[in-house]
Each structure stands twice: as structure tokens, then as C-alpha cells.
Design a protein around this motif. Structure first.
Motif, PDB file in Angstrom:
ATOM      1  N   ALA A 236       0.776  -1.330  -0.058  1.00 33.89           N
ATOM      2  CA  ALA A 236      -0.113  -0.037   0.132  1.00 33.89           C
ATOM      3  C   ALA A 236       0.795   1.234  -0.001  1.00 33.89           C
ATOM      4  O   ALA A 236       0.631   2.191  -0.792  1.00 33.89           O
ATOM      5  CB  ALA A 236      -1.019   0.047   1.332  1.00 33.89           C
ATOM      6  N   GLN A 237       1.951   1.358   0.839  1.00 34.79           N
ATOM      7  CA  GLN A 237       2.998   2.374   0.833  1.00 34.79           C
ATOM      8  C   GLN A 237       3.309   2.588  -0.582  1.00 34.79           C
ATOM      9  O   GLN A 237       3.649   3.887  -0.973  1.00 34.79           O
ATOM     10  CB  GLN A 237       4.126   2.061   1.780  1.00 34.79           C
ATOM     11  CG  GLN A 237       4.797   3.411   2.049  1.00 34.79           C
ATOM     12  CD  GLN A 237       5.956   2.970   3.343  1.00 34.79           C
ATOM     13  OE1 GLN A 237       5.985   2.188   3.547  1.00 34.79           O
ATOM     14  NE2 GLN A 237       6.604   4.154   3.550  1.00 34.79           N
ATOM     15  N   ALA A 238       3.828   1.398  -1.161  1.00 38.72           N
ATOM     16  CA  ALA A 238       4.550   1.873  -2.472  1.00 38.72           C
ATOM     17  C   ALA A 238       3.607   2.245  -3.735  1.00 38.72           C
ATOM     18  O   ALA A 238       4.037   3.102  -4.460  1.00 38.72           O
ATOM     19  CB  ALA A 238       4.920   0.351  -3.210  1.00 38.72           C
ATOM     20  N   ALA A 239       2.168   1.959  -3.497  1.00 42.24           N
ATOM     21  CA  ALA A 239       1.109   2.486  -4.331  1.00 42.24           C
ATOM     22  C   ALA A 239       0.369   3.728  -3.893  1.00 42.24           C
ATOM     23  O   ALA A 239      -0.374   4.453  -4.608  1.00 42.24           O
ATOM     24  CB  ALA A 239       0.167   1.448  -4.498  1.00 42.24           C
ATOM     25  N   ARG A 240       0.920   4.293  -2.579  1.00 40.89           N
ATOM     26  CA  ARG A 240       0.785   5.511  -2.147  1.00 40.89           C
ATOM     27  C   ARG A 240      -0.806   5.549  -1.737  1.00 40.89           C
ATOM     28  O   ARG A 240      -1.495   6.782  -2.171  1.00 40.89           O
ATOM     29  CB  ARG A 240       1.147   6.967  -3.064  1.00 40.89           C
ATOM     30  CG  ARG A 240       2.424   6.825  -3.576  1.00 40.89           C
ATOM     31  CD  ARG A 240       2.920   8.049  -4.141  1.00 40.89           C
ATOM     32  NE  ARG A 240       2.178   8.380  -5.220  1.00 40.89           N
ATOM     33  CZ  ARG A 240       2.378   7.845  -6.473  1.00 40.89           C
ATOM     34  NH1 ARG A 240       3.332   6.902  -6.608  1.00 40.89           N
ATOM     35  NH2 ARG A 240       1.755   8.058  -7.619  1.00 40.89           N
TER      36      ARG A 240
END
Length: 318
Positions: A236-240
Motif C-alpha cells: 500500500a505504501q508503494a502504491a501511495r
């Protein structure tokens, strides 16, 4: 490898039974293919497996059969020999194989190309004697069993490869399933020597909005860490986006959870490594980041339904 008949020329068509009418009209074939596609949308669990094999050097599949499965194989960048029934045929280039239920099949393939691969899909259609859905007879008659030298059918190869890349045992999105049904419709007929609609564009498997693109980029990049798979928060962090939003959109786009998708990719790598007869199961476990061979064996058995050793020794896994 034993053989009774051998042909070295490309097989762009299959032999016609004596007394049978020529397949000059594809309407009947198309109707049977539509029946199969409808059955897949009605019950996607009919798809029992979707596998990707890299061909590095040589790969052997001992001749075997499946009682109630239709197997669709796309072999790219290889040469070698394919056993179908009592016939052994030479192949080269892009090769399409459709193995009906109960039909003996196997192959020996060789390649020195980095992109050489096999993609295969197994579909439960019933035994030849079971005609309730007529899917078994569809499998026997709607596809030529072997076509080789089909280097103009790259679109079909790409459809199958895209479907295999996103299929998981726990679920698949409707749009991803459409990849397979599109390939079924595109599969050449017995007498066809050019691809159907060769310039037809594939339908997008997921939405083209920026969020879907970021989600796809995150799972494709981080999902290659087979020894240390990412968790939901990292994806989720990588996809913002938030973890909750990521999980909801991922299921919408892929038809399964992020965990199921990543596990399926890791399982596919494990299967490929286990097919290397020279490799040790302990090496596979270490490559995939498991703390011990026993931990790997428990995980593999739970997902694949058989132990790593049983998988390696079972010819039906080819």
C-alpha cells in the motif's frame, strides 16, 4: 522415448477422420468454443491449474494423461518432440497443443533462448463418457490437437501468458478470465493457416486509471521478492494509498487478495525450481526464504495439495 509415427514437417493442420466432412465452415467449432467459454464464466473453478515453465536447456515431461481435464499448452522458442497418443511429432517455433481428456501426452523440449517458455492451462471438462455439459466432447472436437511453427500467433500466446500470470487457485477477476476465453476464441481451427483477427487488440485486464496502474506496479515490483514477500502495508505504501484502500481495489482489479496473488506467484516459482531434477528441495526452500525444508514442505503441500517430493515425481504436473 518410444514412438510409432514421426513427422518432421510443421503441422499446420490435423488429419481428418476417414469419411468425415471437411471443416470448411467454422460455425460448429465456434459454437463449441462458446459453450466452453460459457462454462468457464459460469464456474471459474473449472480451471484447476495455470502454470508457467521456463525452458532453460532441456525439459522432459513423461507421457501421461488426465482423466477429465482439457490441457491447453503454448510453447514458445523451443524445438523438440511432442508425444500425443501413440504419435511422436517434431516441433519448432511457437507451438499450440490442446490435449483432450484421457489423451496421452508428453514432450522433450530444448532451447538456448532466454525467453523460451511453456504456458499451460488445465480445465476440468469431464470424462469423455460424461456428456451432460457436452464440455468433454467440446474439448475433443473444438481444437486441433497440435499446431507448430505458428510464429504469427503471438497475440494468442500473449493472452495465455497474461492469464497464467494473474490466475490464482483462490480466485481471478472477470476481466482476467476474459483473457483465457479470448485465447479460446482466437485459437486456430484445424485448417486455419493464418491467425484469427491478428491485429485485434487485447482487452485491458484491469482499469487504466492511475490508482490501478500504481497498484499493478507495486505488486509486480515487490512481488518479485520471493524470499521475503511484501506485506499489505508495504504494498500500500508503494502504491501511495492506505492499506484498506489498497486491499479493496486489489480485490476489485484482481479478483483475489494480495496475499493469494503473491502466494500463487511464489508457488509457481517453487514448481519451476522443483522441476529441476538436479536441485535439492532444501535449496528450493532456501531460495524462497523459508526457515527450513520442513517449513517449505508444509507451505507447498497446503497450496499445491501434494508434497514437494510427490510433485517432482508426478508426471501429471507437466
Amino acid at each position: 522415448m518410444s514412438r510409432s509415427v514421426k513427422s518432421s514437417s510443421p503441422l499446420h493442420r490435423t488429419a481428418r477422420r476417414r469419411g468425415a466432412p471437411a471443416e470448411s465452415n467454422a460455425t460448429g467449432l465456434d459454437a463449441r468454443r462458446r459453450l466452453l467459454c460459457a462454462a468457464l464464466f459460469d464456474d471459474p473453478k473449472r480451471i484447476t491449474d495455470a502454470l508457467h515453465h521456463r525452458v532453460a536447456g532441456r525439459i522432459d515431461a513423461t507421457p501421461h494423461h488426465h482423466a477429465d481435464l482439457l490441457q491447453l499448452d503454448v510453447i514458445s522458442g523451443c524445438r523438440g518432440e511432442v508425444v500425443l497418443g501413440e504419435t511422436t511429432s517434431d516441433i519448432e517455433g511457437l507451438t499450440l497443443i490442446a490435449v483432450p481428456p484421457g489423451h496421452r501426452h508428453g514432450y522433450t523440449l530444448r532451447s538456448d533462448r532466454a525467453d523460451a517458455a511453456i504456458w499451460l492451462v488445465k480445465i476440468r471438462v469431464g470424462k469423455p463418457a460424461q456428456r451432460g455439459l457436452q464440455a468433454a466432447s467440446t474439448a475433443e472436437t473444438a481444437f486441433p490437437i497440435l499446431l507448430t511453427g505458428r510464429d504469427d500467433d503471438e497475440a494468442l500466446r500473449d493472452e495465455i501468458a497474461a492469464f497464467v500470470a494473474d490466475w490464482t487457485p483462490s480466485g481471478v477477476s472477470t476481466l482476467t478470465l476474459s483473457r483465457l476465453t479470448q485465447a479460446v476464441a482466437r485459437w486456430p481451427h484445424h485448417t486455419q493457416t493464418t491467425p484469427q483477427n491478428p491485429r485485434t487488440k487485447s482487452v485491458p485486464v484491469r482499469g487504466s486509471d492511475p490508482l490501478s496502474a500504481r497498484i499493478r506496479a507495486a505488486v509486480e515490483t515487490l512481488g518479485q521478492r520471493f524470499d521475503n514477500p511484501p506485506d499489505l502495508e508495504e504494498l500500500a505504501q508503494a502504491a501511495r494509498v492506505s492499506s484498506r484502500h489498497f486491499a479493496r481495489r486489489f480485490r476489485q482489479d484482481f479478483g483475489c487478495t494480495p496475499h493469494a496473488w503473491l502466494a500463487a506467484r511464489r508457488l509457481d516459482v517453487a514448481r519451476g525450481l522443483l522441476r529441476d531434477a538436479d536441485g535439492q528441495i532444501s535449496d528450493v526452500a532456501e531460495h524462497l526464504g523459508f526457515s527450513s525444508p520442513a517449513a517449505f514442505s508444509r507451505w507447498f503441500t497446503r497450496l499445491a495439495g501434494q508434497s514437494p517430493r510427490a510433485f517432482r515425481n508426478d508426471p501429471s504436473n507437466s
